[in-house]
Write a protein that holds these residues in place. Structure first.
Motif, short mmCIF file in Angstrom:
data_model
loop_
_atom_site.label_atom_id
_atom_site.label_comp_id
_atom_site.label_asym_id
_atom_site.label_seq_id
_atom_site.Cartn_x
_atom_site.Cartn_y
_atom_site.Cartn_z
N PRO A 411 -18.31 -4.81 -9.92
CA PRO A 411 -16.87 -4.69 -10.34
C PRO A 411 -16.08 -5.08 -10.70
CG PRO A 411 -16.91 -3.16 -8.76
CD PRO A 411 -18.08 -3.54 -8.11
N THR A 412 -15.98 -6.41 -10.72
CA THR A 412 -14.89 -7.48 -10.45
C THR A 412 -14.17 -7.53 -11.62
OG1 THR A 412 -14.35 -9.47 -9.81
CG2 THR A 412 -16.65 -9.20 -11.76
N THR A 413 -12.70 -7.82 -11.17
CA THR A 413 -11.73 -8.00 -12.32
C THR A 413 -11.48 -9.23 -12.04
OG1 THR A 413 -9.57 -7.02 -10.31
CG2 THR A 413 -10.56 -5.56 -12.01
N ASP A 414 -12.21 -10.10 -11.44
CA ASP A 414 -11.66 -11.05 -10.92
C ASP A 414 -12.04 -12.19 -12.22
OD1 ASP A 414 -10.63 -13.16 -9.66
OD2 ASP A 414 -12.20 -13.02 -7.31
N TYR B 161 -18.99 2.28 -1.55
CA TYR B 161 -17.79 3.53 -1.71
C TYR B 161 -17.03 2.91 -0.67
CZ TYR B 161 -14.20 7.34 -1.64
OH TYR B 161 -13.77 7.97 -2.14
N ALA B 162 -17.58 2.34 0.84
CA ALA B 162 -16.66 2.76 1.67
C ALA B 162 -15.55 0.77 1.71
CB ALA B 162 -16.80 2.62 2.98
N LEU B 163 -17.25 0.11 1.01
CA LEU B 163 -16.31 -1.03 0.39
C LEU B 163 -15.38 -1.84 -0.42
CD1 LEU B 163 -16.82 -4.34 1.08
CD2 LEU B 163 -18.66 -4.48 -0.22
N PHE B 164 -16.15 -0.75 -1.46
CA PHE B 164 -14.94 -0.72 -2.77
C PHE B 164 -13.61 -0.32 -2.35
CE2 PHE B 164 -19.02 -1.28 -5.93
CZ PHE B 164 -19.16 -2.31 -5.56
N THR B 165 -13.37 0.33 -1.51
CA THR B 165 -12.13 0.81 -1.78
C THR B 165 -11.89 0.51 -0.24
OG1 THR B 165 -13.00 2.90 -0.15
CG2 THR B 165 -12.93 3.27 -2.94
N SER B 166 -11.80 -0.21 0.40
CA SER B 166 -11.25 -1.63 1.65
C SER B 166 -10.52 -2.60 0.68
CB SER B 166 -11.86 -1.72 2.78
OG SER B 166 -13.14 -3.02 1.81
N PRO B 167 -9.70 -3.22 1.30
CA PRO B 167 -9.03 -4.35 1.03
C PRO B 167 -9.89 -5.52 1.52
CG PRO B 167 -7.68 -3.08 2.98
CD PRO B 167 -8.77 -2.69 2.68
N ALA B 168 -10.74 -5.50 1.65
CA ALA B 168 -11.74 -6.32 1.95
C ALA B 168 -12.51 -6.64 0.98
CB ALA B 168 -12.82 -6.60 3.49
N GLY B 169 -12.99 -5.48 0.12
CA GLY B 169 -13.68 -5.44 -1.08
C GLY B 169 -13.28 -5.58 -1.51
N GLY B 170 -11.66 -4.92 -2.04
CA GLY B 170 -10.85 -5.51 -3.38
C GLY B 170 -10.78 -7.29 -3.17
N GLU B 171 -11.08 -7.53 -2.35
CA GLU B 171 -10.76 -9.79 -2.78
C GLU B 171 -11.57 -9.69 -3.58
OE1 GLU B 171 -10.24 -12.84 0.81
OE2 GLU B 171 -9.50 -10.99 1.45
N LEU B 172 -12.86 -9.23 -2.80
CA LEU B 172 -14.43 -9.55 -3.47
C LEU B 172 -13.96 -9.39 -4.96
CD1 LEU B 172 -17.13 -8.26 -1.34
CD2 LEU B 172 -15.96 -10.63 -1.09
N MET B 173 -13.09 -7.99 -5.35
CA MET B 173 -13.12 -7.93 -6.40
C MET B 173 -12.34 -8.33 -7.72
SD MET B 173 -14.06 -3.78 -6.55
CE MET B 173 -13.29 -3.00 -5.45
N GLY B 174 -11.26 -9.37 -6.27
CA GLY B 174 -9.97 -10.04 -7.11
C GLY B 174 -8.43 -8.55 -7.29
N VAL B 175 -8.76 -8.05 -6.19
CA VAL B 175 -7.79 -6.36 -6.18
C VAL B 175 -7.06 -6.55 -4.92
CG1 VAL B 175 -7.20 -4.72 -6.88
CG2 VAL B 175 -8.59 -5.32 -7.66
N ASP B 176 -5.84 -6.29 -4.61
CA ASP B 176 -5.61 -6.59 -3.27
C ASP B 176 -5.54 -5.35 -3.07
OD1 ASP B 176 -5.00 -9.31 -3.73
OD2 ASP B 176 -2.85 -8.89 -3.72
N ASN B 177 -5.12 -4.57 -3.69
CA ASN B 177 -4.89 -2.38 -3.16
C ASN B 177 -5.99 -2.12 -4.24
OD1 ASN B 177 -3.90 -0.90 -1.97
ND2 ASN B 177 -2.54 0.22 -4.15
N PRO B 178 -6.98 -1.90 -3.97
CA PRO B 178 -7.82 -1.26 -4.54
C PRO B 178 -8.29 0.17 -4.90
CG PRO B 178 -9.33 -1.93 -2.12
CD PRO B 178 -7.76 -2.75 -2.69
N PRO B 179 -8.32 1.18 -5.95
CA PRO B 179 -8.49 2.14 -5.61
C PRO B 179 -8.97 2.60 -4.89
CG PRO B 179 -8.68 1.34 -7.71
CD PRO B 179 -8.98 0.11 -7.10
N GLY B 180 -8.54 4.12 -4.30
CA GLY B 180 -9.12 4.23 -2.96
C GLY B 180 -8.38 4.19 -1.99
N TYR B 181 -7.43 3.36 -1.42
CA TYR B 181 -6.99 2.44 -0.73
C TYR B 181 -5.76 2.77 -0.30
CZ TYR B 181 -5.81 -0.03 3.28
OH TYR B 181 -5.36 -0.72 4.30
N PRO B 182 -4.82 3.76 0.14
CA PRO B 182 -3.09 4.10 0.00
C PRO B 182 -2.55 2.49 0.80
CG PRO B 182 -3.93 4.88 1.95
CD PRO B 182 -5.05 4.94 1.38
#
Ligand SMILES: Cc1cc2nc3c(=O)[nH]c(=O)nc-3n(C[C@H](O)[C@H](O)[C@H](O)COP(=O)(O)OP(=O)(O)OC[C@H]3O[C@@H](n4cnc5c(N)ncnc54)[C@H](O)[C@@H]3O)c2cc1C
Ligand code: SF4
Lengths: 560, 197
Positions: A411-414, B161-182
């Motif tokens: 679900p990318t925002t990239d 869920y674990a991936l998307f709420t971690s910084p490594a997952g965030g990087e894949l999604m283009g987000v440095d601080n993904p929701p669910g990760y403090p």
């Protein structure tokens, strides 16, 4: 998460029904003044671990967000208007009430919101002014902890600073700022009941970004005032549903609230003073359920206004994409707003405010909720409702495998392009046929008629939100963005703000409560809720609810 | 506990009550603080996981091996990440972990029976084939569904869920601080080149 085991009545000076922000703050303020308080709350208590669970429920498309509180049989409702009431997505029944889920944006209403008739010849004036409420706004901001800055040229006047500094604007705010400056639209910080630093023994925001289900406690929820009220000796009884409010022979005083416990027993809580704080839908419903010979149309309803004049905040969003990064979803809350278009002209579109996206695209979904056309349930759906799209998908990609590994559906925002959006929320004028009634044909798990919500937009709301969409389009165009989606009011759902259903006024023949939030009809019955709002303005209601609750608590204290 | 929970009549777990039910069986909640790493290596930066979680080393190893098949190869998975972020999190619903363990065993069982070896002993590509052959990639996640639907719900979606709420997952999604990760309050203020505007 167990409350006290014993749910039988105890001696009380004040009985409060509902433990959301309105009930909890009232309970705390009266308990600290030395009064014996009992709060009856339909929902359950949540633990800190429950808030972590709620975060996962919020972020996973395969879990239902409201299943932690919803009881379908207890919480049934009917929706008959053009606007879908979607009630169980816009409220929470739990200790802490809907503030367990809220976004915690806490602007005040504007001065003009209290004087709509005098200024614009529409609706009715409140019997109190912004100036009357201002000291209570200050106290409300301190009670719940508001981060903000006095930087809003179109905001209401302020005499005191916010308890905490505002959050810094986001990177994407800076993109909007350039476009808004070009169009001479001023932006300001969004005041919010989220800690920008530690406050009142709660930590500062750590950036979980799931603010509707904040697990850190940085976002205020009324669980805070439940704890404080208990520390002052108040008794909060959870999992008990108030069934009716009973009055004396003459119909001048309330004597008791009848409530049901989870084991099916019914009790009667007596007190000197009673406060109904059940939110904008259940408050009028409880009064309508409490009809009697003295009040055949419902308790405190000699005016016929109970349930009528329901208002929400119609809202519209324009989504767009930019070629440059917009840095969305790195935080969960909105940092900037504009009140440029709050002040209205007469005649013409009404008030609205704008907020600028920090979360234009969600980061859940993708492979998480991919539903293949060949899954058994999907095939049944398609057979039952064979739309051309569904059949085409089935035919062209019969296996529709969800790729894993390097082809994982993210679900990318990239980008490019990168997502961005602007939202606007506006005023709805009170109309007597927008209302909450009882649905005589359906009952809840206690055998009581369910609430029936009849809400529709009028020309005024259409005109206001069309103006708002025009402004959104000019900002995004100025920004060089490509518009990808424009929401309209057609087929919309009710917003999360429910106002006006026991409105405040000086005339007992067309209003339910007086300027002190006491019902005209009964000497010791008070209402703490946005249901008392005479008009709703275009700003989020909860800070005003809390300010009014603090004011009402003072008047109740005078009576004790 | 509420009155009615003392009685034998309380057999139906209503939705409203499921947290209450969980209270009796859940693991003690841990303090959820993760170190903020921005590399693509998934490991728990702090030892905050609850040692009383229900998974044996066998389950952790199989789940880690499945993660290597589900996640893009750019992400390297450590078993400590699986242990803390999957099994060390607060159990989202009653019996979630129990059903997760059963689903992990089902995947490994299928692998042994049809692919000639345990999940950790075959390549990530073969592990994807195991999931595919079970039907996991063609069904909707469903907690109460068929084995494939349950594997999709408990195994695949817990991992996502674990991936998307971690910084490594965030990087894949283009987000440095993904929701669910403090991950604090710097990322949202930062511009694309790292600086504030
Ligand atoms: C997703 C979402 C986002 C929101 N964001 C914002 C925002 O940013 N800013 C803002 O100002 N507002 C926001 N709101 C609205 C805000 O949550 C409400 O205005 C606020 O919670 C109202 O407080 P209340 O105490 O009047 O009612 P509630 O919080 O709804 O509490 C009422 C309580 O009464 C209880 N109750 C009802 N009937 C009975 C009965 N018969 N017997 C016993 N108990 C009963 C309920 O269980 C509930 O706990 C949002 C709401 C939602 C859903
Ligand atoms: S961003 Fe802040 S307020 Fe929102 S969930 Fe995280 S800690 Fe809570």
């Amino acid at each position: 998460m167990t409350g006290a085991d014993d749910r039988s009545p105890t001696d009380a000076d004040v009985c409060i029904v509902g433990a959301g922000p309105a009930g909890a703050v009232t309970a705390y303020d009266l308990a600290r003044r030395g009064h014996d308080i009992v709060v009856l709350e339909a929902g359950e208590r949540l633990t800190p671990e429950d808030h972590h669970r709620r975060m996962e429920m919020w972020l996973r498309p395969d879990l239902e967000r409201n299943s932690f509180w919803l009881d379908g049989a207890r919480d049934a409702y009917t929706s008959t208007g053009a606007i879908d009431a979607r009630l169980n997505e816009t409220r929470v029944k739990a200790v802490g009430g809907t503030s367990v889920h809220w976004d915690a944006n806490t602007p005040r209403l504007h001065e003009e919101d209290f004087e709509m008739n005098t200024r614009y010849g529409v609706a009715k004036d409140w019997p109190i002014s912004y100036d009357d409420l201002q000291p209570y706004y200050v106290r409300a901001e301190r009670e719940i902890g508001v981060s903000g800055a006095d930087d809003n040229p179109h905001g209401p006047p302020r005499k005191e600073p916010y308890p905490m500094e505002a959050f810094r604007p986001s990177y994407s705010d800076s993109l909007f700022a350039e476009a808004c400056a070009e169009l001479e639209i001023t932006m300001a910080s969004q005041p919010k009941a989220i800690n920008s630093e530690s406050y009142d023994d709660r930590s500062g925001c750590v950036g979980y970004g799931v603010c509707n289900a904040c697990p850190s406690g940085a976002k205020y929820s009324a669980e805070v005032h439940v704890r404080k009220a208990e520390a002052e000796g108040a008794r909060i009884v959870d999992q008990v549903q108030a069934l009716s409010v009973e009055h004396d022979q003459t119909g001048d005083y309330v004597e008791s609230v009848v409530y049901a416990t989870p084991d099916g027993r019914e009790y009667r809580q007596e007190a000197d003073q009673f406060v109904i704080a059940c939110g904008g839908i259940e408050t009028p419903r409880l009064l309508l359920l409490s009809d009697s010979i003295a009040f055949p149309d419902g308790l405190a309803n000699s005016s016929g206004a109970v349930g009528r004049y329901l208002m929400d905040h119609p809202n519209v969003t324009t989504t767009a994409t930019l070629d440059e990064p917009t840095r969305q979803s790195n935080i969960g809350w909105v940092s900037s707003r504009s009140d440029q278009f709050y002040a209205r002209e007469s005649p013409g579109p009404g008030s609205y405010h704008l907020t600028f996206s920090n979360t234009a695209k969600v980061t859940y979904g993708g492979a998480q909720d991919r539903r293949a056309p060949t899954s058994p349930s999907q095939i049944l759906d398609i057979v039952g409702n064979p739309t051309p799209d569904a059949l085409a998908e089935l035919a062209t990609d019969p296996l529709n495998e969800t790729p894993l590994g390097d082809n994982l559906d993210l679900p990318t925002t990239d980008g490019p392009p990168y997502p961005i959006s602007i939202r606007g929320a506006g005023e709805m004028l009170p109309r007597s046929d927008n209302r909450v009634m009882l649905d005589g044909s359906r009952t809840d798990s206690h055998g009581r008629p369910v609430p029936s919500v009849d809400l529709s937009d009028g020309e005024h709301e259409q005109e206001t939100m069309e103006h708002c969409l025009g402004v959104q389009e000019s900002v995004l165009t100025e920004l060089g963005a490509e518009i990808t989606g424009v929401s309209t009011l057609d087929g919309r759902g009710m917003s999360t703000h429910h106002m006006g259903t026991t409105r405040m006024g000086t005339d007992p023949s067309d209003s339910v409560v007086n300027s002190e939030c006491r019902t005209h009809d009964l000497e010791n019955l008070w209402i703490a809720s946005s249901s008392v709002f005479t008009t709703g303005g275009a700003n989020n209601p909860t800070l005003t609810i809390i300010a009014l609750a603090l004011k009402a608590a003072e008047h109740i204290d005078d009576q004790l | 506990m509420t009155d009615d929970q003392h009685g034998a009549t309380d057999s139906v777990l209503t939705r409203r009550r499921f947290f209450t039910a969980l209270g009796g069986t859940s693991l003690a909640a841990t303090v959820y603080e993760y170190g903020i790493g921005s590399d693509r290596s998934l490991q728990s930066a702090t030892e905050t996981q609850d040692s009383r979680h229900p998974a044996s080393q066998y389950h952790i190893d199989v789940m880690t091996a499945i993660a290597e098949a589900v996640y893009p190869s750019a992400v390297s998975v450590e078993s400590s990440f699986i242990e803390s972020r999957v099994f060390g999190r607060v159990e989202p619903k009653p019996n979630h972990f129990e059903n997760l363990l059963t689903s992990i065993e089902a995947v490994d069982g299928h692998s042994r029976a049809r692919f000639g070896g345990a999940i950790p002993d075959i390549s990530p590509g073969r592990r994807r084939k195991v999931l595919q052959s079970m039907g996991v990639t063609a069904v909707h996640p469903n907690a109460d569904g068929t084995t494939a639907e349950q594997v999709r719900f408990y195994v695949v979606n817990d991992l996502l869920y674990a991936l998307f709420t971690s910084p490594a997952g965030g990087e894949l999604m283009g987000v440095d601080n993904p929701p669910g990760y403090p991950g604090g309050r710097d990322a949202y203020q930062r511009g694309p080149d790292g600086g504030e505007r």
